[in-house]
Design an enzyme around this catalytic site. Structure first.
Site, PDB file in Angstrom:
ATOM      1  N   CYS A 153       0.824  -1.211   0.000  1.00  0.00           N
ATOM      2  CA  CYS A 153       0.000   0.000   0.000  1.00  0.00           C
ATOM      3  C   CYS A 153       0.857   1.261   0.000  1.00  0.00           C
ATOM      4  CB  CYS A 153      -0.875   0.025   1.245  1.00  0.00           C
ATOM      5  SG  CYS A 153      -1.895  -1.429   1.409  1.00  0.00           S
ATOM      6  N   ARG A 176       5.252  -0.098  -6.160  1.00  0.00           N
ATOM      7  CA  ARG A 176       5.292  -0.878  -4.927  1.00  0.00           C
ATOM      8  C   ARG A 176       4.355  -2.080  -4.988  1.00  0.00           C
ATOM      9  NH1 ARG A 176       6.975   2.214  -0.334  1.00  0.00           N
ATOM     10  NH2 ARG A 176       5.459   1.114   0.933  1.00  0.00           N
ATOM     11  N   TRP A 219      -3.052  -2.790  -1.499  1.00  0.00           N
ATOM     12  CA  TRP A 219      -2.637  -4.162  -1.797  1.00  0.00           C
ATOM     13  C   TRP A 219      -3.398  -5.008  -0.788  1.00  0.00           C
ATOM     14  CZ3 TRP A 219       0.449  -8.496  -0.331  1.00  0.00           C
ATOM     15  CH2 TRP A 219       1.032  -9.202  -1.377  1.00  0.00           C
ATOM     16  N   ASN A 260      -1.908   2.406   5.796  1.00  0.00           N
ATOM     17  CA  ASN A 260      -0.990   1.305   5.468  1.00  0.00           C
ATOM     18  C   ASN A 260      -0.752   0.527   6.748  1.00  0.00           C
ATOM     19  OD1 ASN A 260      -0.704   2.420   2.973  1.00  0.00           O
ATOM     20  ND2 ASN A 260       1.476   2.921   3.171  1.00  0.00           N
ATOM     21  N   GLY A 261      -0.611  -0.789   6.620  1.00  0.00           N
ATOM     22  CA  GLY A 261      -0.308  -1.594   7.805  1.00  0.00           C
ATOM     23  C   GLY A 261      -1.458  -2.529   8.129  1.00  0.00           C
ATOM     24  N   GLU A 299      19.815 -16.692  -7.180  1.00  0.00           N
ATOM     25  CA  GLU A 299      19.288 -15.399  -7.611  1.00  0.00           C
ATOM     26  C   GLU A 299      18.785 -15.489  -9.064  1.00  0.00           C
ATOM     27  OE1 GLU A 299      18.256 -12.835  -6.426  1.00  0.00           O
ATOM     28  OE2 GLU A 299      18.488 -11.181  -7.821  1.00  0.00           O
ATOM     29  N   LYS A 354      14.988 -14.727 -10.196  1.00  0.00           N
ATOM     30  CA  LYS A 354      14.652 -13.704 -11.205  1.00  0.00           C
ATOM     31  C   LYS A 354      13.775 -14.339 -12.285  1.00  0.00           C
ATOM     32  CE  LYS A 354      15.375 -10.899  -9.472  1.00  0.00           C
ATOM     33  NZ  LYS A 354      16.022 -10.360  -8.284  1.00  0.00           N
ATOM     34  N   GLU A 388      10.226 -15.153 -10.935  1.00  0.00           N
ATOM     35  CA  GLU A 388       9.462 -13.940 -10.610  1.00  0.00           C
ATOM     36  C   GLU A 388       8.843 -13.275 -11.825  1.00  0.00           C
ATOM     37  OE1 GLU A 388      10.990 -11.004  -7.259  1.00  0.00           O
ATOM     38  OE2 GLU A 388      12.602 -11.643  -8.561  1.00  0.00           O
ATOM     39  N   HIS A 419      22.423 -35.990  -5.853  1.00  0.00           N
ATOM     40  CA  HIS A 419      21.719 -36.435  -4.647  1.00  0.00           C
ATOM     41  C   HIS A 419      20.203 -36.288  -4.788  1.00  0.00           C
ATOM     42  CE1 HIS A 419      25.501 -37.004  -2.641  1.00  0.00           C
ATOM     43  NE2 HIS A 419      25.869 -35.781  -2.981  1.00  0.00           N
ATOM     44  N   LYS A 462       6.684  -4.486  -4.273  1.00  0.00           N
ATOM     45  CA  LYS A 462       8.069  -4.052  -4.120  1.00  0.00           C
ATOM     46  C   LYS A 462       8.499  -4.037  -2.657  1.00  0.00           C
ATOM     47  CE  LYS A 462      11.996  -2.553  -5.610  1.00  0.00           C
ATOM     48  NZ  LYS A 462      12.850  -3.589  -6.209  1.00  0.00           N
TER      49      LYS A 462
HETATM   50  C1  F6R Z   1      13.248 -10.271  -5.591  1.00  0.00           C
HETATM   51  C2  F6R Z   1      13.039  -9.260  -4.580  1.00  0.00           C
HETATM   52  C3  F6R Z   1      12.635  -9.705  -3.227  1.00  0.00           C
HETATM   53  C4  F6R Z   1      13.250  -8.801  -2.163  1.00  0.00           C
HETATM   54  C5  F6R Z   1      12.688  -9.166  -0.775  1.00  0.00           C
HETATM   55  C6  F6R Z   1      13.335  -8.355   0.318  1.00  0.00           C
HETATM   56  O1  F6R Z   1      13.604  -9.729  -6.825  1.00  0.00           O
HETATM   57  O2  F6R Z   1      13.162  -8.096  -4.843  1.00  0.00           O
HETATM   58  O3  F6R Z   1      12.947 -11.042  -2.998  1.00  0.00           O
HETATM   59  O4  F6R Z   1      14.628  -8.941  -2.185  1.00  0.00           O
HETATM   60  O5  F6R Z   1      11.306  -8.937  -0.760  1.00  0.00           O
HETATM   61  O6  F6R Z   1      13.158  -6.998   0.099  1.00  0.00           O
HETATM   62  P1  F6R Z   1      14.073  -5.919   0.808  1.00  0.00           P
HETATM   63  O7  F6R Z   1      15.434  -6.054   0.252  1.00  0.00           O
HETATM   64  O8  F6R Z   1      13.442  -4.596   0.451  1.00  0.00           O
HETATM   65  O9  F6R Z   1      14.022  -6.207   2.267  1.00  0.00           O
END
Ligand code: F6R
Length: 610
Positions: free
Chosen positions: A2, A27, A74, A98-99, A483, A487, A490, A506, A605
């Protein structure tokens, strides 16, 4: 997650609210709304879907006014419906939140008993009625009503409230969720994220836990948890408008991938300029703290967790200190052993990830006193709760999938490693010069890796039709394989898993057949021969290999083995360089599949909920 924006001005605030909400879109959200006060009438517009749809509706209805609040939602409590979208109104009191309010059910029952009728399933509507209840039972004004209401709430909130009866003020409250006030000339603003108001002002005040504030056109007064007036420091935000705009790129993720040489150069700038790895990078008191610790515990989520997982290899081998890395959401709920001589390092791009924040609080409650935050957002909640801080200088990251934030986190963690190594007698002057030189060359090597884009885009076309993919790496590059898989899943929604290459036999080897692409991160390091054997295991089962090797690796493409060469091996910093190809692979596969690269489904985000 949010987002909040609010404004009180001598002009129509609807364009400010709409632009702010558009800047918060990154976000993640599913609906949006505004409430604007014009004279004594509150006009509200809410829509499911994009802010542009809500904006069109507001325009059509001719909504305008000099005081207003806006929100991107959200969904947490209650589905994605217009009735659940914010602002929520209780007889002239309009509010965005928010929250999460934990005692909302109990409050709902109580308010129902008092005659309030609920129109939504949200926890937020409870707060609107509660403020109204206080306004009609003795509170002198909406600020006093807000201050009384928040005392009855448990949970996390950032709130912005307007009342139809008080067109001269906007009141706000913060507990557990970020909220800042923007200071203008004859106008003032509130936002959950500085990007929402940066077009209007750079002068900001970050509210602290338990603060409330009253904004009028001419001034802002902040009150502490005891409702007594307090002074909070003003800051000049360094977020640039350019970092919030796409420029010549198709997507923010593409822009942010290409910004990495610059982001890395900015992040290592202080060390390069000083010509040494100095503890003061992490704060005035850092030398004393970092010399006294005997180990490191890293807490983080998602991509940031993978940055921590890479750092473990560096810290143990270069600084000679034990390091363990834990997913924040796991740590916070287990009976953990705390050694107060260990430094707790949290890594968070946003600085507001709830699980990481709670893990930090939990670590402190267990007796940890030394904490360090690696973060990309100035003055966000996690660095503010930490003893030492290192800000990465990636600039605003808008694409949901983290790219430049990750590589700059790695650069910061490497700097931490060398500082620790020096303080603990493991890195001598000669080695320091050598690490400095490697760091100096890093942006150039990353640029070199970016130049591989056309070749990687061609591979990505082939990935786009696959249902699954495996990523393999060893040692320092195993977290990079993780990673890469993250990516890919996602932003393309292709199922991808990563394994340390030695683990293949294994179990996961059973998955390998002609339909399974296997990405291998195979730099020219001491593990290369081992990785080559693991590649043979895949080939023997018909799996197709896509190998990221180094320029100076001694092996070539063959039937079923495709090879792209990144620059010459860059030593311990190789994980940073090898991240670039896996980011580009995911990006181009997503382009080929036509998915929403910057806003992948179901993701946000900043993850400010559990
Ligand atoms: C993946 C991604 C998430 C963040 C995770 C932690 O591309 O962006 O996995 O890394 O939500 O977010 P932060 O770093 O903001 O605590």
């Amino acid at each position: 997650m949010c987002g909040i924006v609010g404004a009180i001005a001598g002009r129509d605030v609807v364009p400010v609210l709409v632009e702010g909400l558009k800047r918060l879109e990154y976000r993640g959200y599913d609906s949006s709304g505004i409430a604007v006060l014009n004279g004594v009438e509150v006009r509200r517009v809410r829509r499911i879907g994009r802010v542009a749809e809500m904006e069109a509706a507001a325009l059509e209805k001719g909504v305008a006014g000099q005081l207003g609040i806006g929100h991107t939602r959200w969904a947490t409590h209650g589905g994605v419906t217009e009735a659940n979208a914010h602002p929520h109104i209780s007889q002239g009191v309009s509010l965005v939140h928010n929250g999460i309010i934990e005692n909302h059910e109990e409050q709902r029952e109580r308010l129902r008993g008092l005659g309030y009728v609920f129109e939504s399933q949200t926890d937020t509507e409870v707060i609107a009625h509660l403020i109204h209840h206080h306004l009609s039972h003795g509170s002198a004004d909406v600020l006093a009503a807000l201050q009384a209401a928040v005392k009855e709430l448990t949970g996390a909130y950032a709130l912005a409230v307007i009342s139809a009866a008080e067109p001269e003020r906007l009141v706000v409250a913060r507990m557990g969720c970020p909220l800042l006030v923007g200071l203008g000339e004859g106008e003032n603003f509130v936002a959950s994220d500085v990007s929402a108001i940066i077009q209007a002002t750079r002068r900001v005040i970050f509210l602290e836990e338990g603060d409330t504030a009253e904004l009028t056109r001419d001034g802002v007064q902040v009150f502490g948890e005891d409702n007594a007036p307090v002074q909070r420091e003003q800051h000049l935000s360094d977020v640039s408008l350019a970092s919030l705009e796409l420029g010549p790129y198709r997507h923010f993720m593409q822009k942010e991938i290409h910004e990495q040489p610059r982001a890395l150069a900015d992040t290592i700038d202080a060390v390069i300029n000083a010509g040494s790895f100095d503890a003061s990078l992490f704060g005035a008191n850092a030398e004393a703290v970092l010399s006294g610790i005997t180990g490191i515990k890293i807490l983080a989520c998602g991509t940031s967790y993978y940055a921590g997982s890479t750092a473990k290899y560096w810290i143990e081998s270069i600084a000679g200190l034990p390091c363990d890395v834990e997913i924040a959401s796991e740590y916070r709920y287990r009976q953990a052993f705390a050694d107060p001589r260990h430094l707790v390092v949290t890594i968070s791009q946003s600085g507001e990830t709830l699980d990481t924040m709670e893990a930090l609080k939990y670590a402190k409650s267990l007796g940890h006193t030394h904490t360090l935050s690696i973060c990309n957002v100035q003055e966000s909640a996690i660095p503010r709760a930490s003893e030492l801080v290192c800000y990465t200088r990636a600039g605003a990251e808008i694409g949901v999938a983290s790219t430049k934030a990750f590589t700059t986190q790695l650069a910061a963690l490497f700097q931490l490693t060398v500082v620790l190594g020096k303080l603990h007698g493991k890195v001598n002057a000669e080695q320091e010069v050598d690490y400095l030189e490697q760091l100096r060359q890093l942006p150039g090597s990353v640029q070199h890796a970016l130049n591989l884009e056309p070749q990687i885009a061609a591979w990505a076309e082939r990935f786009a039709t696959k249902a699954n993919a495996l990523f393999l790496g060893r040692g320092l590059h195993y977290p990079i394989a993780l990673e890469g898989a993250l990516k890919l899943k996602e932003i393309t929604y292709i199922h991808a898993e990563a394994y340390p290459a030695g683990e293949l036999k294994h179990g996961p080897l059973a998955l390998v057949d002609e339909a399974m692409p296997v990405v291998v991160i195979a730099p020219n390091d001491s593990l290369l021969e081992k990785v080559k054997s693991n590649m043979q295991e895949v080939r023997a089962r018909g799996g197709e290999l896509f190998v990221f090797a180094d320029q100076d690796s001694n092996f070539s493409a063959s039937e079923g083995v495709h090879v792209i060469r990144t620059p010459r091996n860059v030593g311990v910093l190789s994980p940073i360089v090898h991240t670039i190809p896996v980011q580009m692979l995911a990006y181009h596969a997503a382009l080929a599949r036509g998915t929403d690269v910057d806003k992948p489904r179901n993701l946000a985000k900043s993850v400010t909920v559990e």
